[in-house]
Design a protein around this motif. Structure first.
Motif, mmCIF file in Angstrom:
data_model
loop_
_atom_site.group_PDB
_atom_site.id
_atom_site.type_symbol
_atom_site.label_atom_id
_atom_site.label_comp_id
_atom_site.label_asym_id
_atom_site.label_seq_id
_atom_site.Cartn_x
_atom_site.Cartn_y
_atom_site.Cartn_z
ATOM 1 N N GLY A 698 12.062 -23.571 -5.442
ATOM 2 C CA GLY A 698 10.828 -22.818 -5.632
ATOM 3 C C GLY A 698 10.922 -21.377 -5.184
ATOM 4 N N PHE A 699 11.804 -21.110 -4.218
ATOM 5 C CA PHE A 699 11.951 -19.728 -3.725
ATOM 6 C C PHE A 699 12.420 -18.779 -4.822
ATOM 7 C CE2 PHE A 699 16.095 -21.709 -3.184
ATOM 8 C CZ PHE A 699 16.970 -20.733 -3.633
ATOM 9 N N ALA A 700 13.059 -19.324 -5.865
ATOM 10 C CA ALA A 700 13.598 -18.480 -6.933
ATOM 11 C C ALA A 700 12.595 -18.243 -8.053
ATOM 12 C CB ALA A 700 14.868 -19.108 -7.502
ATOM 13 N N VAL A 701 11.416 -18.863 -7.958
ATOM 14 C CA VAL A 701 10.404 -18.742 -9.010
ATOM 15 C C VAL A 701 9.267 -17.854 -8.516
ATOM 16 C CG1 VAL A 701 8.848 -19.996 -10.544
ATOM 17 C CG2 VAL A 701 10.996 -21.053 -9.824
ATOM 18 N N LYS A 702 8.923 -16.842 -9.293
ATOM 19 C CA LYS A 702 7.908 -15.871 -8.884
ATOM 20 C C LYS A 702 6.657 -16.059 -9.748
ATOM 21 C CE LYS A 702 11.113 -14.359 -6.169
ATOM 22 N NZ LYS A 702 11.145 -14.861 -4.781
ATOM 23 N N THR A 703 5.737 -16.898 -9.297
ATOM 24 C CA THR A 703 4.560 -17.215 -10.099
ATOM 25 C C THR A 703 3.518 -16.101 -10.107
ATOM 26 O OG1 THR A 703 3.629 -18.380 -8.190
ATOM 27 C CG2 THR A 703 4.800 -19.712 -9.830
ATOM 28 N N ASP A 704 3.731 -15.037 -9.318
ATOM 29 C CA ASP A 704 2.769 -13.936 -9.344
ATOM 30 C C ASP A 704 2.949 -13.055 -10.575
ATOM 31 O OD1 ASP A 704 5.207 -13.005 -8.518
ATOM 32 O OD2 ASP A 704 4.449 -11.751 -6.889
ATOM 33 N N LYS A 705 4.006 -13.312 -11.367
ATOM 34 C CA LYS A 705 4.145 -12.582 -12.632
ATOM 35 C C LYS A 705 3.581 -13.463 -13.748
ATOM 36 C CE LYS A 705 8.714 -14.175 -14.054
ATOM 37 N NZ LYS A 705 10.002 -13.805 -14.653
ATOM 38 N N PRO A 706 3.006 -12.876 -14.780
ATOM 39 C CA PRO A 706 2.365 -13.672 -15.840
ATOM 40 C C PRO A 706 3.348 -14.119 -16.913
ATOM 41 C CG PRO A 706 2.003 -11.348 -16.249
ATOM 42 C CD PRO A 706 2.789 -11.433 -14.965
ATOM 43 N N ASP A 707 2.957 -15.157 -17.632
ATOM 44 C CA ASP A 707 3.532 -15.456 -18.941
ATOM 45 C C ASP A 707 5.047 -15.642 -18.962
ATOM 46 O OD1 ASP A 707 3.511 -15.862 -21.711
ATOM 47 O OD2 ASP A 707 3.952 -13.756 -22.109
ATOM 48 N N PHE A 708 5.601 -16.445 -18.070
ATOM 49 C CA PHE A 708 6.997 -16.837 -18.248
ATOM 50 C C PHE A 708 7.036 -18.322 -18.595
ATOM 51 C CE2 PHE A 708 6.341 -17.449 -13.670
ATOM 52 C CZ PHE A 708 6.932 -18.683 -13.418
ATOM 53 N N ILE A 709 8.094 -18.697 -19.291
ATOM 54 C CA ILE A 709 8.207 -20.080 -19.754
ATOM 55 C C ILE A 709 8.280 -21.015 -18.541
ATOM 56 C CG2 ILE A 709 9.614 -21.731 -21.071
ATOM 57 C CD1 ILE A 709 10.702 -19.239 -22.612
ATOM 58 N N GLY A 710 7.383 -21.989 -18.493
ATOM 59 C CA GLY A 710 7.359 -22.950 -17.400
ATOM 60 C C GLY A 710 6.377 -22.623 -16.291
ATOM 61 N N ARG A 711 5.733 -21.463 -16.359
ATOM 62 C CA ARG A 711 4.838 -21.049 -15.260
ATOM 63 C C ARG A 711 3.724 -22.067 -15.025
ATOM 64 N NH1 ARG A 711 0.057 -17.865 -14.487
ATOM 65 N NH2 ARG A 711 0.145 -16.655 -12.531
ATOM 66 N N ASP A 712 3.099 -22.531 -16.106
ATOM 67 C CA ASP A 712 1.998 -23.480 -15.952
ATOM 68 C C ASP A 712 2.458 -24.772 -15.286
ATOM 69 O OD1 ASP A 712 0.357 -21.649 -17.124
ATOM 70 O OD2 ASP A 712 0.312 -22.623 -19.095
ATOM 71 N N ALA A 713 3.661 -25.217 -15.666
ATOM 72 C CA ALA A 713 4.189 -26.461 -15.084
ATOM 73 C C ALA A 713 4.488 -26.290 -13.595
ATOM 74 C CB ALA A 713 5.454 -26.890 -15.828
#
Length: 815
Positions: A698-713
């Motif tokens: 999870g540390f490698a995923v930046k959910t504060d940016k919009p619209d990347f593939i997989g963000r909703d999941a």
């Protein structure tokens, strides 16, 4: 005259069991306008003469899932279609004649338990009870799989075909696809000719290559690469044997043989060590239910052993000596999925003599993939995108096929290397490494130094399930990395240049990380699918305002580049494979900085070149770019140098390292070091069905940016909590070895299996990684349990951790 439609949603080429299965499963999903075209008659290629063995245990959990699905499907098809599939759940017995084979079978039995397949390890006496006709001379042990079975191959295919027709599919025999029309990366239609000479064209949305041993040539016609080669496959059928009743399937892999009772006769089939490729000049256009010429001399050594193993064959006459072709792939795994070269051409071919047991599941998986556009689960073992372009070379396929048929029954030792068709792809350091004792392994055609032999030691593998002859060599390489400095070749890793005005925006769409970073910054990241599963595990370095370098595992470069290309959309970027343009040496260990300073005037301090950054440097008389990252958990640099300067770079570093004890290292060391550090291995620990948060990334995923593939999941998983956690295991007994798929036992119950395993030479025991179910549990709950790992039937206690057992704070890499 044929009255074929002028258009279809999908055209399936080939009417063997695989094509019929794809047609059946697409119609089960509600697809209309499904058309299957068969050049001759259904099953007339290789399906009609298949042995019809339906074993359920395969080398991974998902391949086992597909085999189990096939058996369940065939059991219900007769009621659905009225066509008898001949399915009988007779069970199977596999026997070992050597200690090595016994360990392999017992490890497979442990794996079966983890995958939910009923299994039992049995003694020679118990083998005799289940298979009274066997001569037990030399038999050490066996494994009993009660749910294995056998069926009627042709009728299974015909039942699938009837089921497809009942749901509206059009299945047309004696119509050959002769060509296609294309629009860039899309097939727009197929040209056909029937046996009366009529011709026509059918537009279509998709095409599926289910052409079996014709799959390579049909692939060329469709503009895709389908590496497979037909080989001769032999079996005999005895005259009726009085009193012979229903028997389990018997496999004696040490004698290359399998036995099947059928209607009071005994079939003996073989997977001989050196096989006979066939059809190198093309398969005759007239081929239909054909047999190949007998070659009794080739089969005789196996028959002699069989008469000793099953004495009844010595008195029973031979009713049939059969030789028919089967198709084999370069790695003995079949081809499934969307072809990398085209955007609407799918493949299901190259089934390596397991087409019947895999056909139902493969058809189901491919159909779901076609229906949703997403893989239903991880299919990395068989995904056609794993094949490299050069593997379609016909000379390569013929040479490799002489070996791959026999490998089905050879000892499946860990680290076993293919012996044929080697040396195709060599890094610029190849001969330098050989001069220093490198023992090469191969992946995706690349020759890579796996370990280094000592002076006077024979530089080759001696395979075993125990400690192999390289164990101490790797231990010494590992010690050098941990305590001094080591150097190894990483040139085979894929390098994809992403550049253009939209490069940053594009990567921020396809990747989970944040790539709007300063030039020179390195981002460790994943490409996610819509379920949050991991499609690729990469490092991305920003080279300039408009250019990035994406570094991928050697075996997945094509798949990863294809993934990016298919999501390119409107972004103004260019993707270029530059793997061969730059050679890479990794310099790792506490004294790595000292070595770098000895060959370059540049500054390698934390102030100038902190962890996770790259810089251009002078090195020796040339130039290089150094990336401060590590896959072994130590201070170090990956040195990128243009291929023309590679030799000079190696010689400069090697010479400078002599005074400080520089050790050349191989890929086995890298695997042992990375697993101590808890670094995930793509394809084992992380796959398309493993959620990035459950993988501990999870540390490698930046959910504060919009619209990347997989963000909703990712956001959904954060809300609902983890169902599984990736855990690191260390055996408390230093002797047993771990590879992967060993069952994980939590508080006495099997809860999963190891996704990867290797020996932790620094930590002093075998280390494993694997997922533990934890729905509703805290991290403390997971760690509070007691754990064991099942190693070939023996339960071994294990310590567990959610943090890396080696240097959990990463102080060494950032020193």
């Amino acid at each position: 005259m044929n009255t074929l439609p002028s258009s279809a949603r999908v055209v399936i080429i080939g009417g063997g069991v695989i094509g019929c299965s794809v047609a059946y499963h697409l119609t089960q999903l509600g697809w209309q306008d499904v058309v299957l075209l068969e050049r001759k008659q259904l099953t007339s290629g290789t399906t009609w003469h298949a042995a019809g063995l339906i074993g359920q245990l395969r080398a991974s959990s998902n391949m086992t899932k597909l085999a189990k699905y096939s058996a369940d499907l065939y059991a219900r098809l007769e009621e659905e279609t009225g066509v008898a599939t001949g399915l009988r759940q007779v069970g199977s017995v596999s026997v070992a004649l050597t200690d090595a084979r016994k360990e392999e079978l017992f490890r497979n039995a442990a794996m079966a338990r983890a995958f939910g397949v009923p299994v039992e390890e049995i003694s020679p006496a118990e083998i005799k009870k289940r298979y009274e006709h066997i001569n037990l001379d030399g038999v050490k042990a066996g494994v009993w799989l009660p749910t294995d079975g056998q069926g009627d191959p042709a009728n299974i295919a015909l039942a699938l075909a009837k089921g497809a027709r009942q749901q509206g599919a059009l299945i047309q025999e004696r119509v050959k696809v002769t060509g296609v029309t294309r629009d860039h990366r899309t097939v727009t239609g197929v040209n056909w000719t029937d046996e009366d000479g009529n011709t026509g064209h059918m537009t279509c949305d998709m095409v599926v290559n289910c052409a079996g041993m014709w799959g390579h040539d049909v692939g060329r016609m469709l503009g895709i690469n389908v590496p497979l080669q037909a080989c001769e496959h032999f079996y005999i059928v005895s005259e009726p044997i009085e009193g012979l009743t229903q028997m389990p399937v018997l496999r004696v892999p040490d004698e290359c043989a399998y036995y099947k009772e059928d209607a009071g006769k005994m079939m003996l089939g073989a997977f001989e060590p050196v096989s006979k490729p066939w059809g190198m000049g093309g398969i005759p256009d007239s081929f239909e239910f054909d047999q190949l010429p007998e070659d009794f001399d080739h089969f005789e050594p196996i028959l002699e052993q069989a008469v000793n193993r099953l004495p009844m064959l010595g008195t029973a006459g031979i009713h049939t000596f059969f030789n028919g072709p089967e198709s084999f792939t370069p790695d003995d795994a079949y081809h499934l999925g969307l072809a990398p070269e085209m955007d609407n051409v799918w493949v299901a071919a190259g089934f390596n003599s397991i087409g019947i047991q895999s056909g139902g599941g493969a058809g189901m998986a491919l159909s779901q993939w076609m229906h949703t556009g997403e893989k239903p689960f991880d299919l990395g073992d068989v995904n056609i995108a794993r094949m490299q372009p050069f593997q379609g070379n016909k000379k390569y396929l013929v040479e490799r096929a002489t070996e791959t048929l026999g490998l089905l029954y050879a000892d499946h030792y860990p680290y076993r290397q293919k012996a044929t068709a080697r040396g195709v792809r060599r890094t610029p350091f190849h001969h330098h490494l050989l001069e220093h004792g490198a023992v090469m392994g191969e992946i995706a055609g690349w020759e890579r130094a796996n370990w280094f032999a000592n002076p006077g030691q024979t530089p080759e593998y001696e395979y075993s399930w125990k400690r192999q002859n390289f164990f101490d060599n790797v231990a010494a390489e590992h010690a050098a990395i941990r305590s001094n400095v080591g150097m190894y070749d990483m040139s085979s890793f894929g390098k994809i240049r992403v550049e253009g005005p939209d490069a940053t925006a594009f990567l921020n769409h396809v990747g989970g990380g944040q790539y709007d970073v300063p030039v020179g910054k390195i981002v460790y990241t994943q490409f996610l699918n819509v379920t949050g599963g991991i499609e690729a595990d990469v490092t991305i370095t920003r080279l300039s305002e408009t250019a990035y370098l994406v570094v991928t595992p050697a075996a997945t470069r094509l798949a990863d580049q294809t993934w990016m290309m298919r999501h390119k959309g409107h972004y103004n970027v260019v993707l270029t494979d530059v793997t061969a343009g730059e050679a890479v040496l990794a310099v790792m260990g506490p004294n790595a900085r000292k070595l770098m300073q000895a060959v370059s005037p540049n500054d390698f301090s934390n102030a100038v070149n902190p962890f996770g950054t790259a810089q251009e440097i002078e090195l020796g008389l040339g130039l290089a770019r150094v990336h401060r990252v590590t896959y072994v958990g130590e201070l170090g640099w990956e040195i990128y140098v243009s291929s023309d300067m590679a030799g000079h770079t190696f010689e400069t570093l090697h010479a400078a390292g002599q005074d400080m004890g520089l050790t050349l290292c191989g890929m086995h060391m890298m695997d042992c070091a990375r697993i101590e550090k808890g670094f995930r291995h793509f394809g084992h620990d992380i796959t398309s069905e493993d959620h990035v948060l459950e993988a501990g990334l999870g540390f490698a995923v930046k959910t504060d940016k919009p619209d990347f593939i997989g963000r909703d999941a990712v956001l959904r998983k954060k809300d609902e909590g983890l169902a599984n956690r990736m855990v690191q295991f260390r055996l408390t007994d230093p002797e047993p070895l771990l590879y992967h798929n060993e069952p994980v036992i939590r508080d006495g119950e099997i809860v999963g299996y190891l996704s990867s395993g290797a020996y932790g030479h620094h930590l002093g025991a075998a280390i494993g990684m694997g997922y533990v179910p934890c729905k509703g549990e805290s991290a403390a709950d997971v760690l509070a349990s007691s754990y064991e790992i099942d190693v070939a039937g023996t339960r071994v206690k294990a310590e567990v951790s959610l943090k890396p057992m080696y240097d959990p704070s990463a102080e060494r890499a950032k020193a």
